[in-house]
Write a protein that holds these residues in place. Structure first.
Motif, PDB file in Angstrom:
ATOM      1  N   MET A  64       0.824  -1.197   0.000  1.00  0.00           N
ATOM      2  CA  MET A  64       0.000   0.000   0.000  1.00  0.00           C
ATOM      3  C   MET A  64       0.869   1.262   0.000  1.00  0.00           C
ATOM      4  O   MET A  64       0.545   2.251  -0.664  1.00  0.00           O
ATOM      5  CB  MET A  64      -0.959   0.008   1.192  1.00  0.00           C
ATOM      6  N   GLN A  65       1.965   1.250   0.723  1.00  0.00           N
ATOM      7  CA  GLN A  65       2.893   2.381   0.711  1.00  0.00           C
ATOM      8  C   GLN A  65       3.458   2.587  -0.687  1.00  0.00           C
ATOM      9  O   GLN A  65       3.591   3.716  -1.154  1.00  0.00           O
ATOM     10  CB  GLN A  65       4.025   2.168   1.709  1.00  0.00           C
ATOM     11  N   MET A  66       3.782   1.495  -1.357  1.00  0.00           N
ATOM     12  CA  MET A  66       4.324   1.577  -2.718  1.00  0.00           C
ATOM     13  C   MET A  66       3.295   2.177  -3.667  1.00  0.00           C
ATOM     14  O   MET A  66       3.622   3.035  -4.490  1.00  0.00           O
ATOM     15  CB  MET A  66       4.750   0.194  -3.205  1.00  0.00           C
ATOM     16  N   VAL A  67       2.032   1.753  -3.545  1.00  0.00           N
ATOM     17  CA  VAL A  67       0.979   2.296  -4.387  1.00  0.00           C
ATOM     18  C   VAL A  67       0.811   3.790  -4.119  1.00  0.00           C
ATOM     19  O   VAL A  67       0.683   4.592  -5.050  1.00  0.00           O
ATOM     20  CB  VAL A  67      -0.352   1.533  -4.166  1.00  0.00           C
ATOM     21  N   GLY A  68       0.862   4.185  -2.858  1.00  0.00           N
ATOM     22  CA  GLY A  68       0.749   5.599  -2.505  1.00  0.00           C
ATOM     23  C   GLY A  68       1.877   6.417  -3.104  1.00  0.00           C
ATOM     24  O   GLY A  68       1.649   7.525  -3.619  1.00  0.00           O
ATOM     25  N   MET A  69       3.075   5.898  -3.040  1.00  0.00           N
ATOM     26  CA  MET A  69       4.220   6.605  -3.617  1.00  0.00           C
ATOM     27  C   MET A  69       4.079   6.721  -5.130  1.00  0.00           C
ATOM     28  O   MET A  69       4.410   7.761  -5.717  1.00  0.00           O
ATOM     29  CB  MET A  69       5.522   5.893  -3.251  1.00  0.00           C
ATOM     30  N   MET A  70       3.589   5.668  -5.766  1.00  0.00           N
ATOM     31  CA  MET A  70       3.398   5.705  -7.225  1.00  0.00           C
ATOM     32  C   MET A  70       2.358   6.760  -7.599  1.00  0.00           C
ATOM     33  O   MET A  70       2.525   7.485  -8.581  1.00  0.00           O
ATOM     34  CB  MET A  70       2.963   4.333  -7.740  1.00  0.00           C
ATOM     35  N   LEU A  71       1.266   6.842  -6.810  1.00  0.00           N
ATOM     36  CA  LEU A  71       0.247   7.838  -7.091  1.00  0.00           C
ATOM     37  C   LEU A  71       0.781   9.248  -6.897  1.00  0.00           C
ATOM     38  O   LEU A  71       0.472  10.154  -7.672  1.00  0.00           O
ATOM     39  CB  LEU A  71      -0.978   7.594  -6.197  1.00  0.00           C
ATOM     40  N   GLN A  72       1.587   9.452  -5.862  1.00  0.00           N
ATOM     41  CA  GLN A  72       2.195  10.764  -5.641  1.00  0.00           C
ATOM     42  C   GLN A  72       3.129  11.116  -6.810  1.00  0.00           C
ATOM     43  O   GLN A  72       3.133  12.239  -7.294  1.00  0.00           O
ATOM     44  CB  GLN A  72       3.000  10.790  -4.338  1.00  0.00           C
ATOM     45  N   PHE A  73       3.870  10.143  -7.254  1.00  0.00           N
ATOM     46  CA  PHE A  73       4.802  10.375  -8.374  1.00  0.00           C
ATOM     47  C   PHE A  73       4.010  10.707  -9.645  1.00  0.00           C
ATOM     48  O   PHE A  73       4.373  11.623 -10.391  1.00  0.00           O
ATOM     49  CB  PHE A  73       5.664   9.138  -8.592  1.00  0.00           C
ATOM     50  N   ALA A  74       2.920   9.972  -9.882  1.00  0.00           N
ATOM     51  CA  ALA A  74       2.090  10.233 -11.070  1.00  0.00           C
ATOM     52  C   ALA A  74       1.459  11.614 -10.982  1.00  0.00           C
ATOM     53  O   ALA A  74       1.357  12.332 -11.979  1.00  0.00           O
ATOM     54  CB  ALA A  74       1.026   9.156 -11.205  1.00  0.00           C
ATOM     55  N   GLY A  75       1.033  12.020  -9.785  1.00  0.00           N
ATOM     56  CA  GLY A  75       0.455  13.348  -9.594  1.00  0.00           C
ATOM     57  C   GLY A  75       1.470  14.440  -9.816  1.00  0.00           C
ATOM     58  O   GLY A  75       1.165  15.497 -10.366  1.00  0.00           O
ATOM     59  N   ALA A  76       2.706  14.209  -9.417  1.00  0.00           N
ATOM     60  CA  ALA A  76       3.775  15.196  -9.601  1.00  0.00           C
ATOM     61  C   ALA A  76       4.143  15.317 -11.078  1.00  0.00           C
ATOM     62  O   ALA A  76       4.546  16.391 -11.525  1.00  0.00           O
ATOM     63  CB  ALA A  76       5.003  14.815  -8.783  1.00  0.00           C
ATOM     64  N   MET A  77       4.006  14.239 -11.823  1.00  0.00           N
ATOM     65  CA  MET A  77       4.351  14.265 -13.245  1.00  0.00           C
ATOM     66  C   MET A  77       3.311  15.057 -14.057  1.00  0.00           C
ATOM     67  O   MET A  77       3.634  15.595 -15.101  1.00  0.00           O
ATOM     68  CB  MET A  77       4.460  12.845 -13.799  1.00  0.00           C
ATOM     69  N   LYS A  78       2.059  15.109 -13.570  1.00  0.00           N
ATOM     70  CA  LYS A  78       1.005  15.844 -14.279  1.00  0.00           C
ATOM     71  C   LYS A  78       1.262  17.345 -14.236  1.00  0.00           C
ATOM     72  O   LYS A  78       0.977  18.049 -15.173  1.00  0.00           O
ATOM     73  CB  LYS A  78      -0.359  15.560 -13.640  1.00  0.00           C
ATOM     74  N   ASP A  79       1.770  17.808 -13.125  1.00  0.00           N
ATOM     75  CA  ASP A  79       1.982  19.252 -12.936  1.00  0.00           C
ATOM     76  C   ASP A  79       3.077  19.783 -13.746  1.00  0.00           C
ATOM     77  O   ASP A  79       3.837  19.739 -14.402  1.00  0.00           O
ATOM     78  CB  ASP A  79       2.249  19.554 -11.462  1.00  0.00           C
TER      79      ASP A  79
END
Length: 77
Positions: A62-77
């Motif tokens: 779950m931590q890994m999934v959270g980090m991936m989502l944060q990374f994907a969100g940072a890439m959108k900006d």
């Protein structure tokens, strides 16, 4: 080794594999066949199938999934 121990190991290949990876159990079972009742518990701990180990693995995923989502969100900006 006692015949009942050998039959038990033949019926449970995963536990037999655990005994092969941990040869000290051959000695334990040869000297005290009654210790066969400890094998499933020890094998579960060895293979990471206890409840605390599963919870920890799930938490890490779950931590890994959270980090991936944060990374994907940072890439959108």
């Amino acid at each position: 080794m006692d015949k009942t121990c050998l039959l038990y190991l033949e019926e449970n290949p995963q536990i037999a594999r655990f005994v092969r990876y941990n040869p000290v159990w051959y000695r334990y079972l040869s000297r005290e066949p009654s210790r066969i009742s400890e094998l499933p518990k020890e094998a579960k701990a060895f293979y990471g199938k206890t409840i605390p180990q599963r919870v920890e693995r799930f938490s890490n995923q779950m931590q890994m999934v959270g980090m991936m989502l944060q990374f994907a969100g940072a890439m959108k900006d």
